[in-house]
Structure formats: C-alpha cells, structure tokens
Scaffold this active site. Structure first.
Site, PDB file in Angstrom:
ATOM      1  N   HIS A 130       0.814  -1.225   0.000  1.00  0.00           N
ATOM      2  CA  HIS A 130       0.000   0.000   0.000  1.00  0.00           C
ATOM      3  C   HIS A 130       0.849   1.277   0.000  1.00  0.00           C
ATOM      4  O   HIS A 130       0.352   2.359   0.252  1.00  0.00           O
ATOM      5  CB  HIS A 130      -0.990   0.012   1.180  1.00  0.00           C
ATOM      6  CG  HIS A 130      -2.031  -1.061   1.048  1.00  0.00           C
ATOM      7  ND1 HIS A 130      -3.223  -0.865   0.398  1.00  0.00           N
ATOM      8  CD2 HIS A 130      -2.032  -2.358   1.425  1.00  0.00           C
ATOM      9  CE1 HIS A 130      -3.915  -1.999   0.417  1.00  0.00           C
ATOM     10  NE2 HIS A 130      -3.214  -2.914   1.026  1.00  0.00           N
TER      11      HIS A 130
ATOM     12  N   SER B   6      -2.232 -10.729  -8.255  1.00  0.00           N
ATOM     13  CA  SER B   6      -2.429  -9.768  -9.319  1.00  0.00           C
ATOM     14  C   SER B   6      -2.685 -10.360 -10.697  1.00  0.00           C
ATOM     15  O   SER B   6      -2.034 -10.032 -11.688  1.00  0.00           O
ATOM     16  CB  SER B   6      -1.254  -8.802  -9.367  1.00  0.00           C
ATOM     17  OG  SER B   6      -1.728  -7.640  -9.935  1.00  0.00           O
TER      18      SER B   6
ATOM     19  N   GLU C 272      -7.665   0.145 -14.909  1.00  0.00           N
ATOM     20  CA  GLU C 272      -8.234  -0.396 -13.676  1.00  0.00           C
ATOM     21  C   GLU C 272      -8.988   0.691 -12.895  1.00  0.00           C
ATOM     22  O   GLU C 272     -10.022   0.436 -12.292  1.00  0.00           O
ATOM     23  CB  GLU C 272      -7.126  -1.020 -12.825  1.00  0.00           C
ATOM     24  CG  GLU C 272      -7.684  -1.895 -11.751  1.00  0.00           C
ATOM     25  CD  GLU C 272      -6.779  -3.058 -11.369  1.00  0.00           C
ATOM     26  OE1 GLU C 272      -5.962  -3.510 -12.197  1.00  0.00           O
ATOM     27  OE2 GLU C 272      -6.918  -3.506 -10.230  1.00  0.00           O
TER      28      GLU C 272
ATOM     29  N   ASP D 247       1.570  -3.353  -9.405  1.00  0.00           N
ATOM     30  CA  ASP D 247       1.276  -4.662 -10.010  1.00  0.00           C
ATOM     31  C   ASP D 247       1.596  -4.674 -11.497  1.00  0.00           C
ATOM     32  O   ASP D 247       2.204  -5.610 -12.020  1.00  0.00           O
ATOM     33  CB  ASP D 247      -0.204  -5.020  -9.812  1.00  0.00           C
ATOM     34  CG  ASP D 247      -0.568  -5.088  -8.348  1.00  0.00           C
ATOM     35  OD1 ASP D 247       0.344  -5.115  -7.518  1.00  0.00           O
ATOM     36  OD2 ASP D 247      -1.775  -5.110  -8.047  1.00  0.00           O
TER      37      ASP D 247
HETATM   38  C1  GLA Z   1      -3.125  -4.067  -4.947  1.00  0.00           C
HETATM   39  C2  GLA Z   1      -2.925  -2.851  -5.856  1.00  0.00           C
HETATM   40  C3  GLA Z   1      -1.485  -2.345  -5.800  1.00  0.00           C
HETATM   41  C4  GLA Z   1      -0.990  -2.173  -4.370  1.00  0.00           C
HETATM   42  C5  GLA Z   1      -1.323  -3.409  -3.529  1.00  0.00           C
HETATM   43  C6  GLA Z   1      -1.002  -3.215  -2.078  1.00  0.00           C
HETATM   44  O1  GLA Z   1      -2.427  -5.179  -5.443  1.00  0.00           O
HETATM   45  O2  GLA Z   1      -3.265  -3.153  -7.188  1.00  0.00           O
HETATM   46  O3  GLA Z   1      -1.376  -1.147  -6.533  1.00  0.00           O
HETATM   47  O4  GLA Z   1      -1.521  -1.013  -3.798  1.00  0.00           O
HETATM   48  O5  GLA Z   1      -2.679  -3.784  -3.632  1.00  0.00           O
HETATM   49  O6  GLA Z   1       0.353  -3.062  -1.888  1.00  0.00           O
END
Ligand code: GLA
Length: 375
Positions: A25, A116, A150, A162
């Site tokens: 985050h 992801s 997204e 990601d």
């Molecule tokens: C998801 C979001 C990322 C990142 C993570 C937490 O995967 O897509 O951009 O914020 O949460 O680290």
C-alpha cells in the site's frame, strides 16, 4: 464461439502474476515497493481477424467469452471483461491502429489470491496488441495505461506496482521501484537454502475493493492534516516519524494508524534491500513479521485466515518470516522456509488450517521471474 474452430494464433504472450516482498500500500502513497513477477501467468493467443472493429475474447480457463466492437467500448456488467475493455479504451486514446482481433486467454494464476491476475490480464493484452498492430507503445506506457484502465473501468484506485512488476521484472531479481519518480533498480535475490512458499488462504473477502479505496482516502486525509503544519509535504512519502507525531493529536486514531503504517512500511522496503544485499536472511524474515503486524493492526487489511497462517509459521524454527502479500483481506501468505522443511511445514499448516477454518489451502513455491514476454 465460432472463431475457436481451427484457431491458429499468430502471437502468444505470457503475462505473469507477482508477489510483493515488502512495501504494501505504499505505491499509491508515492513510496517504495519491492515486487517481482512469478512463474504463474496468463497466456494470450492472438490473431488478427481481418475485420475493422469486431473482436472476440475467450477465456479457456473459465470457458466463457465475449464479443466487442472497437467503436463502442462501454463498461460491462461482467467484471473480467472490464479489464480487457478498459485497456482497449486507454489504447484507443493513444492510437487508432488497432483492428479486429481474436484472442484466447488461459490462466494458471488463481484469481483473488493477491497475486495480481488483474495486472497480468491488462498488461498481457496491451503487450500483445502492441506487437501485432505495431502500436509503438513503450513498456512504461503499457504499464501506465493498464493502471488507468483499472481506475476507470474496474473502479479500483490501484497504485502502479502490479502492472510495473508484471511488465518490468527480471528473473532472479526483485524490483526496487520508487513510485514517485518511477526510477527502479533490479535487486538480486538469493535466499538459498530458503525458499519462498506461498500459502493460499483461498479466501478473498469481498471488502477488498471498497476498503482499498477507503484506505487510499484515509491516507489522503492524513496528508491534508499534516500539510497544515508542513505545507511542503505532498504525500506520505515526504513524512517521517517525527513529522507524523507532530500531527497525531489532530488526527483520528484510524487515520494516524494508517499513516504510521505507511511511514514505517516505506522504511522497511529500504531495510529489506540492505538485508538482501548483506544476505542477512534472519533480518529478511523479521522485517516480514513486523510488516504483517502492521498490515493486521494498523492498516487493518488482513483477516483471521491470513493472521492464523502467519502466526502458525512463528512456531516453526525453519520459517524465517511470513506475511500476507498483496492488497489484503485474504489471498496468499508469503513464507521464507528452509528447503529441508518445506514438506513438513506445508503439511502441518494444511492440517491446522483445515481444522480451524475447514478450508484446504493451496501451497506452492515461487521464484522471482521475468516480466511479460512473447513465447
Ligand atoms: C493491490 C494494488 C497495488 C498495491 C497493492 C497493495 O495489489 O493493485 O497497486 O496497492 O494492492 O500493496
């Protein structure tokens, strides 16, 4: 779908999922992250179909597909279609060179597991279309347009980690990415004789998307309060413990905790890079445990299932550290386990987890791997 008969792809792309070693985050707070792609991926088989604007996309994994017209790219009610539509919409803002195509996608990336699959889907599509229609997009443009897709079509205000990891990773390395400047460095990672073992909780609490956006807002509230005393602060990246403490009394406990986690998590990324450079694996493990503690108690994006597995790992001397990886509320825990103890650890965790939650977890080893590529 008719195009599936006698389908002969002219291009096949592999687009990987990712783990994040540390820095959760922090991306949308303009901080540091340390992710890498893994060997689990989505493959895309592409073929131009000769039409001006008719496209067909079929998921072999879920045995479902849809048709779309490039002239009318509207948001769909079906979630996974929006990852595709969002990317096409972003590409259409940059070039008019895309024409009708057919595409089959196949995934061995579990969805909702914090690895992801969404970025893999977005980036693989962008990468493939860039190749077959010669769009001239750079890798970073593909990363950025996938992130925007997204935001606009899926509705998650995600950071850039990601998509960046999916496209830019190199085997045997993690990426130290500065999400403010987008400068990055590949950092070699060799944990021998330890392995990275993921335990998939198999839960993905559907809070994830709404709570994600709420966390982002809470961080922004924190920044707005800090700015009253420190007008030069633009994001939590510019904040250290002292600055944060000076504004503590003006913040709600929740906002303070969110900010406190991010400030410390940013430091942990840099500490992790040092620990990797010095091959201090004990320290690598300790940083993971500290991070999970913050994920659970300060940022509150964990869940009983992830907490249970991280706690369980603490009783095993052959596990150096563990934490939940990814956006949160379930998905996978990442564990650093001695190679001689992987089998025993996985069986013991599987049994304990089944007894507690009546869920059969899934365990697998991951290796830092390369980014999206032609195969
Ligand atoms: C998801 C979001 C990322 C990142 C993570 C937490 O995967 O897509 O951009 O914020 O949460 O680290």
């Amino acid at each position: 779908m008719q195009f599936l008969e006698n389908f002969k792809p002219e291009l096949v792309i592999s687009s990987p999922g990712r783990i994040n070693l540390i820095g959760e985050h922090t991306d949308y707070n303009m901080g540091y992250v340390l992710p890498t792609a893994i060997e689990k991926n989505i493959t895309f088989s592409f073929k131009k179909n000769g039409s001006e604007n008719q496209c067909h996309v079929y998921s072999k994994t879920y045995d479902t597909g849809f048709e779309l017209n490039l002239d009318k790219i509207a948001v769909s009610k079906v979630e996974w279609e929006n990852y595709i539509l969002g990317v096409l919409n972003e590409i259409s803002k940059r070039t008019d060179k895309v024409r009708g195509f057919d595409c089959i996608v196949e995934s061995n990336l579990p969805t909702g597991s914090g690895l992801s699959s969404s970025a893999a889907l977005e980036c693989g599509l962008a990468f493939g279309l860039n190749e077959i229609f010669d769009l001239g997009l750079s890798k970073i443009e593909m990363v950025q347009l996938s992130q925007t897709a997204e935001h606009t079509y899926v509705g998650t205000q995600c950071g850039i980690m990601d998509q960046f990891a999916s496209v830019m990773s190199e085997a045997g390395n993690v990426i130290l990415l500065d999400c403010r400047s987008l400068e990055y460095k590949h950092i070699p990672i060799d944990l021998h004789p330890y392995k990275i073992i993921l335990l998939n909780t198999k839960v993905s609490h559907n809070l994830a998307s709404s709570e994600y956006n709420t966390r982002k807002e809470e961080c922004e509230q924190g920044v707005a309060i800090i700015q009253k005393k420190y007008p030069n602060v633009k994001s939590l990246r510019d904040v250290n413990g002292e600055i944060l403490l000076a504004s503590k009394k003006d913040m709600s406990p929740i906002v303070y905790n969110r900010c406190s986690f991010i400030v410390k998590e940013n430091d942990r990324v840099l500490e992790m890079v040092e620990a990797l450079k010095q091959n201090n694996l004990e320290e690598v493990g300790q940083i993971l445990y500290k991070a999970h503690d913050g994920i659970s108690k300060e940022y509150e994006v964990s869940c009983p299932e992830s907490d249970f597995l991280v706690d369980f790992s603490k009783d095993n001397a052959q596990v150096l550290g563990a934490r939940q990886t990814g956006g949160g509320f379930g998905g996978c825990t990442l564990n650093i386990v001695h190679e001689s103890a992987v089998g025993d650890f996985v069986s013991a965790a599987t049994k304990a987890y089944k007894d507690k939650f009546d869920i059969t977890l899934e365990a697998f080893e991951v290796r830092p791997s390369g980014g999206t590529s032609i195969i």
